[in-house]
Design a protein around this motif. Structure first.
Motif, PDB file in Angstrom:
ATOM      1  N   TRP A  54       0.824  -1.203   0.000  1.00 45.05           N
ATOM      2  CA  TRP A  54       0.000   0.000   0.000  1.00 45.05           C
ATOM      3  C   TRP A  54       0.864   1.261   0.000  1.00 45.05           C
ATOM      4  N   LYS A  55       1.978   1.231   0.693  1.00 45.88           N
ATOM      5  CA  LYS A  55       2.870   2.389   0.691  1.00 45.88           C
ATOM      6  C   LYS A  55       3.448   2.605  -0.703  1.00 45.88           C
ATOM      7  N   ARG A  56       3.814   1.518  -1.379  1.00 40.25           N
ATOM      8  CA  ARG A  56       4.355   1.652  -2.731  1.00 40.25           C
ATOM      9  C   ARG A  56       3.297   2.190  -3.693  1.00 40.25           C
ATOM     10  N   MET A  57       2.069   1.689  -3.537  1.00 37.25           N
ATOM     11  CA  MET A  57       0.980   2.180  -4.378  1.00 37.25           C
ATOM     12  C   MET A  57       0.753   3.666  -4.157  1.00 37.25           C
ATOM     13  N   LYS A  58       0.729   4.083  -2.892  1.00 38.80           N
ATOM     14  CA  LYS A  58       0.517   5.492  -2.574  1.00 38.80           C
ATOM     15  C   LYS A  58       1.626   6.353  -3.168  1.00 38.80           C
ATOM     16  N   ALA A  59       2.856   5.862  -3.112  1.00 37.62           N
ATOM     17  CA  ALA A  59       3.987   6.609  -3.667  1.00 37.62           C
ATOM     18  C   ALA A  59       3.858   6.743  -5.176  1.00 37.62           C
ATOM     19  N   GLU A  60       3.391   5.684  -5.834  1.00 36.68           N
ATOM     20  CA  GLU A  60       3.200   5.736  -7.288  1.00 36.68           C
ATOM     21  C   GLU A  60       2.158   6.792  -7.657  1.00 36.68           C
ATOM     22  N   VAL A  61       1.071   6.827  -6.900  1.00 33.21           N
ATOM     23  CA  VAL A  61       0.017   7.816  -7.169  1.00 33.21           C
ATOM     24  C   VAL A  61       0.555   9.235  -6.974  1.00 33.21           C
ATOM     25  N   ALA A  62       1.324   9.436  -5.913  1.00 35.60           N
ATOM     26  CA  ALA A  62       1.877  10.765  -5.642  1.00 35.60           C
ATOM     27  C   ALA A  62       2.839  11.188  -6.747  1.00 35.60           C
ATOM     28  N   ASP A  63       3.677  10.256  -7.203  1.00 30.00           N
ATOM     29  CA  ASP A  63       4.627  10.565  -8.271  1.00 30.00           C
ATOM     30  C   ASP A  63       3.889  10.885  -9.568  1.00 30.00           C
ATOM     31  N   GLY A  69       0.777  17.150 -12.868  1.00 31.91           N
ATOM     32  CA  GLY A  69       0.706  18.574 -12.562  1.00 31.91           C
ATOM     33  C   GLY A  69       1.735  19.372 -13.334  1.00 31.91           C
ATOM     34  N   ALA A  70       2.956  18.817 -13.467  1.00 29.97           N
ATOM     35  CA  ALA A  70       4.008  19.488 -14.228  1.00 29.97           C
ATOM     36  C   ALA A  70       3.630  19.579 -15.697  1.00 29.97           C
ATOM     37  N   LEU A  71       2.991  18.530 -16.198  1.00 28.96           N
ATOM     38  CA  LEU A  71       2.536  18.529 -17.591  1.00 28.96           C
ATOM     39  C   LEU A  71       1.528  19.648 -17.821  1.00 28.96           C
ATOM     40  N   MET A  72       0.619  19.828 -16.904  1.00 26.08           N
ATOM     41  CA  MET A  72      -0.355  20.900 -17.044  1.00 26.08           C
ATOM     42  C   MET A  72       0.299  22.274 -16.910  1.00 26.08           C
ATOM     43  N   ALA A  73       1.286  22.369 -16.002  1.00 27.86           N
ATOM     44  CA  ALA A  73       1.986  23.638 -15.836  1.00 27.86           C
ATOM     45  C   ALA A  73       2.700  24.033 -17.118  1.00 27.86           C
ATOM     46  N   ALA A  74       3.125  23.031 -17.885  1.00 31.99           N
ATOM     47  CA  ALA A  74       3.796  23.289 -19.162  1.00 31.99           C
ATOM     48  C   ALA A  74       2.795  23.533 -20.278  1.00 31.99           C
ATOM     49  N   GLU A  75       1.497  23.570 -19.925  1.00 34.87           N
ATOM     50  CA  GLU A  75       0.402  23.854 -20.866  1.00 34.87           C
ATOM     51  C   GLU A  75       0.311  22.819 -21.974  1.00 34.87           C
ATOM     52  N   ALA A 106     -12.725  16.506  -6.512  1.00 33.62           N
ATOM     53  CA  ALA A 106     -11.964  17.209  -5.475  1.00 33.62           C
ATOM     54  C   ALA A 106     -10.606  16.558  -5.261  1.00 33.62           C
ATOM     55  N   PHE A 107     -10.566  15.217  -5.313  1.00 32.31           N
ATOM     56  CA  PHE A 107      -9.282  14.528  -5.128  1.00 32.31           C
ATOM     57  C   PHE A 107      -8.308  14.905  -6.239  1.00 32.31           C
ATOM     58  N   TYR A 108      -8.736  14.773  -7.499  1.00 33.07           N
ATOM     59  CA  TYR A 108      -7.821  15.058  -8.604  1.00 33.07           C
ATOM     60  C   TYR A 108      -7.480  16.541  -8.689  1.00 33.07           C
ATOM     61  N   ASP A 109      -8.451  17.384  -8.427  1.00 31.23           N
ATOM     62  CA  ASP A 109      -8.166  18.817  -8.471  1.00 31.23           C
ATOM     63  C   ASP A 109      -7.286  19.262  -7.311  1.00 31.23           C
ATOM     64  N   SER A 110      -7.213  18.443  -6.246  1.00 33.30           N
ATOM     65  CA  SER A 110      -6.296  18.775  -5.152  1.00 33.30           C
ATOM     66  C   SER A 110      -4.841  18.585  -5.585  1.00 33.30           C
ATOM     67  N   LEU A 111      -4.625  17.737  -6.597  1.00 29.80           N
ATOM     68  CA  LEU A 111      -3.275  17.560  -7.128  1.00 29.80           C
ATOM     69  C   LEU A 111      -2.864  18.789  -7.935  1.00 29.80           C
ATOM     70  N   ARG A 112      -3.834  19.289  -8.681  1.00 26.94           N
ATOM     71  CA  ARG A 112      -3.660  20.558  -9.417  1.00 26.94           C
ATOM     72  C   ARG A 112      -5.038  20.996  -9.887  1.00 26.94           C
ATOM     73  N   PRO A 113      -5.421  22.238  -9.662  1.00 23.97           N
ATOM     74  CA  PRO A 113      -6.735  22.709 -10.110  1.00 23.97           C
ATOM     75  C   PRO A 113      -6.958  22.423 -11.589  1.00 23.97           C
TER      76      PRO A 113
END
Length: 254
Positions: free
Chosen positions: A160-169, A175-181, A227-234
């Motif tokens: 579960w910790k590995r899964m959570k880390a994968e989701v966070a990564d 988010g970086a992809l969206m920041a790069a438009e 709300a979950f996905y938008d918490s990663l990036r609006p």
């Protein structure tokens, strides 16, 4: 003002038979009688009945209740203080018991093989079973749900910790992809959507493209997922939904 035995029974949520019994044993004798000899209760009688019911709720036998209430050395306010303290202690015990039962139900529902301590260590305040009952109602009869249950039951704390880390990564990179438009229909976004689908396939159940499209719709339509996905990036939920659609289209073209 006085009240009949029927009225008092209705006020207190007890039976007339109970009030008769209290009268017979001298625990609560009504202050008056009607011309016809029927019991009539005063406001002071109602106060005593309330005290009786408080102590009964706390588990005191009737003879002890009588001894407590008839102790002339005890101020009526002392009874209330004592009952308040006893009730507060009981509430705390019941809350702890309820929490323990809740943890047991959650673990049984999803089959997650973790102790409560491990679950909070892994997930923090994000409960993985928060929508478990709803998920079972929506998809409980599907093979995908059954497969997810089977897999989840085998996972350890490290899994579960590995899964959570994968989701966070994944969330940071999306988010970086969206920041790069990057547009949701671009190659990078579609690749990230495919990675999202593969994560589901790898950890939970086979997720074909039409099912992935349905999940994308839910991520936008259901405020909790949004709300979950938008918490990663609006705006990520909507962006991901479009990327999922584009990725499914490129893999299912004739």
């Amino acid at each position: 003002m006085s009240y009949s035995v029927g009225q008092v029974a209705g006020f207190a949520g007890v039976t007339v038979r109970t009030l008769h019994h209290y009268d017979d044993i001298g625990l609560l004798a009504p202050s008056g009688r009607s011309h016809a000899g029927h019991r009539r209760y005063s406001d002071a009688d109602l106060d005593r009945l309330q005290q009786i019911l408080f102590y009964r709720e706390l588990g005191f036998p009737l003879d002890e209740v009588a001894a407590l209430l008839d102790d002339t050395a005890t101020d009526p306010r002392a009874h209330l203080r004592r009952q308040y303290e006893l009730l507060t202690a009981r509430i705390e015990r019941l809350q702890k018991m309820a929490a323990a039962v809740e943890h047991a139900m959650e673990a049984r529902t999803m089959g997650i093989n973790l102790t409560p301590e491990e679950r909070f260590e892994v997930f923090g305040d994000k409960d993985p079973e928060q929508y478990a009952e709803e998920a079972e109602q929506r998809w409980g009869g599907t093979e995908a749900y059954a497969e997810s249950q089977r897999r989840a039951a085998r996972y350890t704390k490290d899994d579960w910790k590995r899964m959570k880390a994968e989701v966070a990564d994944w969330g940071e990179r999306y988010g970086a992809l969206m920041a790069a438009e990057e547009p949701p229909t671009g190659e990078r976004a579609m690749d990230m959507a495919e990675e999202h689908r593969q994560h589901i396939c790898g950890w939970f159940y086979e997720c074909p493209y039409d099912m992935h499209r349905g999940l994308g719709e839910m991520y936008v339509a259901d405020e909790r997922f949004k709300a979950f996905y938008d918490s990663l990036r609006p705006g990520l939920a909507e962006h991901l939904k479009e990327a999922i659609d584009a990725n499914a289209a490129r893999h299912t073209r004739a």
